[in-house]
Write a protein that holds these residues in place. Structure first.
Motif, PDB file in Angstrom:
ATOM      1  N   ASP A   1      -4.943   0.554   6.340  1.00 24.32           N
ATOM      2  CA  ASP A   1      -4.581  -0.131   5.100  1.00 24.32           C
ATOM      3  C   ASP A   1      -5.245  -1.494   4.968  1.00 24.32           C
ATOM      4  OD1 ASP A   1      -2.888   2.044   4.570  1.00 24.32           O
ATOM      5  OD2 ASP A   1      -1.235   1.117   5.672  1.00 24.32           O
ATOM      6  N   ASP A   2      -6.396  -1.678   5.613  1.00 26.10           N
ATOM      7  CA  ASP A   2      -7.095  -2.961   5.568  1.00 26.10           C
ATOM      8  C   ASP A   2      -7.525  -3.272   4.135  1.00 26.10           C
ATOM      9  OD1 ASP A   2      -8.833  -5.153   5.847  1.00 26.10           O
ATOM     10  OD2 ASP A   2      -9.479  -4.487   7.831  1.00 26.10           O
ATOM     11  N   THR A   3      -7.048  -4.398   3.626  1.00 29.07           N
ATOM     12  CA  THR A   3      -7.381  -4.816   2.266  1.00 29.07           C
ATOM     13  C   THR A   3      -8.540  -5.807   2.239  1.00 29.07           C
ATOM     14  OG1 THR A   3      -5.680  -6.551   2.390  1.00 29.07           O
ATOM     15  CG2 THR A   3      -5.039  -4.447   1.397  1.00 29.07           C
ATOM     16  N   THR A   4      -8.965  -6.280   3.401  1.00 27.46           N
ATOM     17  CA  THR A   4     -10.070  -7.239   3.496  1.00 27.46           C
ATOM     18  C   THR A   4     -11.388  -6.524   3.762  1.00 27.46           C
ATOM     19  OG1 THR A   4      -8.548  -8.904   4.370  1.00 27.46           O
ATOM     20  CG2 THR A   4     -10.902  -9.302   4.676  1.00 27.46           C
ATOM     21  N   THR A   5     -11.396  -5.699   4.769  1.00 29.63           N
ATOM     22  CA  THR A   5     -12.552  -4.854   5.094  1.00 29.63           C
ATOM     23  C   THR A   5     -12.052  -3.409   5.086  1.00 29.63           C
ATOM     24  OG1 THR A   5     -12.086  -5.239   7.440  1.00 29.63           O
ATOM     25  CG2 THR A   5     -13.790  -6.590   6.430  1.00 29.63           C
ATOM     26  N   PRO A   6     -12.131  -2.738   3.966  1.00 28.23           N
ATOM     27  CA  PRO A   6     -11.565  -1.387   3.838  1.00 28.23           C
ATOM     28  C   PRO A   6     -12.085  -0.422   4.898  1.00 28.23           C
ATOM     29  CG  PRO A   6     -12.172  -2.247   1.691  1.00 28.23           C
ATOM     30  CD  PRO A   6     -12.706  -3.213   2.704  1.00 28.23           C
ATOM     31  N   LEU A   7     -11.295   0.603   5.181  1.00 28.85           N
ATOM     32  CA  LEU A   7     -11.599   1.560   6.236  1.00 28.85           C
ATOM     33  C   LEU A   7     -12.996   2.157   6.092  1.00 28.85           C
ATOM     34  CD1 LEU A   7     -10.868   3.299   8.662  1.00 28.85           C
ATOM     35  CD2 LEU A   7      -9.649   4.839   7.105  1.00 28.85           C
TER      36      LEU A   7
END
Length: 332
Positions: free
Chosen positions: A277-283
């Motif tokens: 669920d990374d919102t800074t560096t998406p998966l």
């Protein structure tokens, strides 16, 4: 009507005053707070290594003769923010060493204010030299990834393995990053007002962490205090302000870490750990990075945003320990 105009006028004036006075207040508070040298501010018994003329603060966990694992942090962090994974990995027999990379933590800042990937890489390898490490595994989080990968590409024979935690690389970037209001922020006072109101403002540590962490319960008062602790080091606001230009918004398109070809020829084993669920560096970025390396494996943690070593330290310890125990006998 005149009354309404006067009210609107007073509201506008109040807004202008707040926009000007509040940042000035934060800058004044920073000036009062940042009154200790790195050595004075650091915890009692702190360790320092001399790297290219700078005193670099670091912490160590685990046995002296354990396989060395260097851990490098990202933006607005320092060595202690790794404690929840460093201590357990040390208990499993690894020699875990985490430095504070300028301009953050208790390390001295360079006089030339150079925080580029090339400068970061030089400090990474210089730190290993200062500790007498010819070979080592190295892990890194977020913004720190660019400089550490740069170092790994410069000296691949020294790297036993590479561990990437939600690294922010900007691979595939075709244009130079642009800083909002760059012309204005290139001036000292506007830059320092912005920095003191955001990056070096203790009141922003909690909200900042929550924006990168999926579960707000993890952002405890103790956790916030750890991240805020080095904000009393002299010159922090000035140094972080310069880092915005030569680090965060620097044009790194010609760096070694920006060239996909360098990833394809990097032969040491790589572990990529990413929050789903990374919102800074998406998966997707993690998947692309893992696919570039010839010997990489990707581990995705469900329910995790951008800081897995804080959000799910037990899983990160398990992944790193299993990875190192599996690959180190073949690489040392």
């Amino acid at each position: 009507m005149r009354r309404l105009i006067r009210i609107v006028g007073w509201l506008a004036l109040t807004l202008v005053v707040l926009i000007v006075v509040v940042p000035v207040g934060f800058r004044g508070a920073a000036a009062l707070r940042e009154n200790l040298s790195p050595e004075e501010a650091a915890p009692a018994g702190a360790l320092f290594a001399t790297v290219d003329g700078l005193e670099i603060h670091y912490q160590v966990w685990g046995p002296q003769d354990g396989p060395p694992l260097l851990l490098f942090h990202g933006t607005a962090s320092w060595s202690e923010t790794y404690r929840d994974v460093a201590a357990p990995l040390g208990e499993q027999g690894f020699r875990v060493i985490a430095p504070d990379m300028p301009p953050f933590g208790y390390s001295q800042r360079p006089a030339d204010q150079d925080y580029s990937r090339a400068a970061h890489a030089k400090r990474v390898l210089g730190f290993a030299d200062a500790l007498g490490l010819r070979h080592f595994s190295v892990g890194v989080h977020s913004y720190g990834g660019g400089g550490v990968i740069e170092a790994a590409f410069e000296a691949p024979a020294r790297v036993d393995s590479l561990i990437l935690l939600d690294v922010a690389l900007g691979l595939g970037r075709t244009e130079a990053p642009t800083m909002p209001f760059a012309a204005l922020l290139n001036l000292r006072w506007p830059r320092e007002l912005l920095t003191a109101s955001t990056f070096t403002n203790p009141l922003m540590v909690g909200p900042g962490l929550r924006s990168f962490i999926g579960n707000d319960d993890v952002v405890t008062a103790e956790r916030i205090a750890i991240y805020a602790r080095p904000l009393n080091v002299d010159g922090t606001t000035d140094a972080v302000g310069h880092w915005l230009f030569s680090g965060l918004f620097n044009d790194e398109r010609k760096s070694l870490a920006a060239n996909p070809a360098n990833y394809r020829t990097f032969t040491p084993p790589v572990l990529v750990i990413w929050g789903r669920d990374d919102t800074t560096t998406p998966l997707q970025q993690g998947e692309e990075i893992a696919a570039l390396f010839p010997h990489a494996e990707l581990a995705v943690l469900d329910g995790v945003n951008h800081i897995p070593q804080v959000e799910r330290p037990h899983d990160v310890v398990r992944l790193i320990a299993n990875f190192l125990k599996r690959i180190l006998p073949a690489t040392r």
